[in-house]
Design a protein around this motif. Structure first.
Motif, PDB file in Angstrom:
ATOM      1  N   CYS A   5     -18.294 -21.068 -47.124  1.00 23.15           N
ATOM      2  CA  CYS A   5     -17.521 -21.497 -45.953  1.00 23.15           C
ATOM      3  C   CYS A   5     -18.120 -22.787 -45.421  1.00 23.15           C
ATOM      4  N   GLY A   6     -17.300 -23.818 -45.298  1.00 24.10           N
ATOM      5  CA  GLY A   6     -17.733 -25.077 -44.699  1.00 24.10           C
ATOM      6  C   GLY A   6     -17.319 -25.107 -43.242  1.00 24.10           C
ATOM      7  N   VAL A 103     -22.956 -26.107 -42.887  1.00 24.56           N
ATOM      8  CA  VAL A 103     -22.525 -26.789 -41.663  1.00 24.56           C
ATOM      9  C   VAL A 103     -22.882 -28.258 -41.762  1.00 24.56           C
ATOM     10  N   ASP A 104     -21.980 -29.117 -41.304  1.00 21.57           N
ATOM     11  CA  ASP A 104     -22.285 -30.546 -41.279  1.00 21.57           C
ATOM     12  C   ASP A 104     -23.319 -30.831 -40.192  1.00 21.57           C
ATOM     13  N   GLY A 105     -24.310 -31.658 -40.514  1.00 20.90           N
ATOM     14  CA  GLY A 105     -25.292 -32.055 -39.503  1.00 20.90           C
ATOM     15  C   GLY A 105     -26.682 -31.544 -39.816  1.00 20.90           C
ATOM     16  N   ASN A 106     -27.522 -31.457 -38.771  1.00 24.32           N
ATOM     17  CA  ASN A 106     -28.906 -31.025 -38.982  1.00 24.32           C
ATOM     18  C   ASN A 106     -29.271 -29.771 -38.184  1.00 24.32           C
ATOM     19  N   GLN A 120     -24.564 -35.292 -43.394  1.00 21.36           N
ATOM     20  CA  GLN A 120     -23.407 -35.955 -44.024  1.00 21.36           C
ATOM     21  C   GLN A 120     -22.672 -35.010 -44.984  1.00 21.36           C
ATOM     22  N   GLY A 121     -22.699 -33.730 -44.623  1.00 18.80           N
ATOM     23  CA  GLY A 121     -22.022 -32.719 -45.438  1.00 18.80           C
ATOM     24  C   GLY A 121     -20.535 -32.961 -45.560  1.00 18.80           C
ATOM     25  N   SER A 132     -13.805 -30.533 -41.495  1.00 20.58           N
ATOM     26  CA  SER A 132     -13.816 -31.773 -40.708  1.00 20.58           C
ATOM     27  C   SER A 132     -12.382 -32.233 -40.413  1.00 20.58           C
ATOM     28  N   ILE A 133     -11.532 -32.152 -41.424  1.00 21.98           N
ATOM     29  CA  ILE A 133     -10.124 -32.570 -41.283  1.00 21.98           C
ATOM     30  C   ILE A 133      -9.371 -31.645 -40.315  1.00 21.98           C
TER      31      ILE A 133
END
Length: 195
Positions: A5-6, A103-106, A120-121, A132-133
């Motif tokens: 899952c993103g 997950v995108d990020g840190n 930068q996922g 993201s979209i």
């Protein structure tokens, strides 16, 4: 079965509106071409991809955290909360749990299953790109609704970001209930009103 899952969010920087997040589990049997970081895509391309993601993904969910909640808990915590809500919305809607969350990020929200942060996922992992979209298109749609509610602020143009136009309109018309009062430009305006 391995289910990735993103999750990504949209709207940390704006002075107004909610922060949105989306969670997506893609279907390997129905690949979607053209997935990329939502910021690098045109609005038309994002809108078209959002429809495709919703039609072909195994599961997806979108959630938000309001401007009032952002002011109460800060934008980082609000972003993490939006991500948790998006995952829960996906589970509630499709009854599907992931085996791994990326997950995108840190920073990662707290989940009961393995979760990784990928810097930068949204340009490296298709599932995060898809999230993201969905987050960006949902947030943009909500700002268009705000634009009809408060037409004098130009929300359709700047989407709540601190552009020269937005700052000018803020000074001219004051603060709406949708503005984030903990953000510096809004806070500064509030202090001038109080003085």
């Amino acid at each position: 079965m391995h289910l990735l899952c993103g999750i990504d969010e949209a709207g940390r920087g704006p002075l107004a509106g909610a922060v949105y997040a989306a969670a997506v589990i893609l279907n390997p049997a129905r690949p979607i071409t053209g997935l990329a970081d939502s910021k690098k895509l045109s609005e038309a391309k994002r809108d078209a991809l959002a429809i495709e993601i919703k039609a072909h993904a195994l599961a997806w969910g979108i959630a938000s955290v309001s401007a009032q909640e952002i002011d109460a808990i800060n934008i980082l915590q609000a972003s993490l909360l939006a991500m948790q809500r998006a995952y829960q919305a996906m589970v509630d809607q499709f009854g599907l749990h992931a085996t791994l969350i990326q997950v995108d990020g840190n920073r990662t929200p707290k989940f009961q299953l393995p979760c990784e942060a990928i810097v930068q996922g949204d340009s490296k992992v298709a599932e995060i790109s898809a999230a993201s979209i969905l987050a960006k298109t949902a947030r943009d749609a909500s700002l268009l609704e705000l634009d009809t509610q408060y037409p004098q602020y130009g929300f359709a143009q700047h989407k709540g970001y601190p552009t020269a136009l937005h700052l000018e309109r803020l000074v001219q018309y004051g603060i709406t209930p949708e503005h984030r009062r903990s953000y510096a430009p809004v806070k500064k305006l509030l202090s001038m009103i109080v003085e």
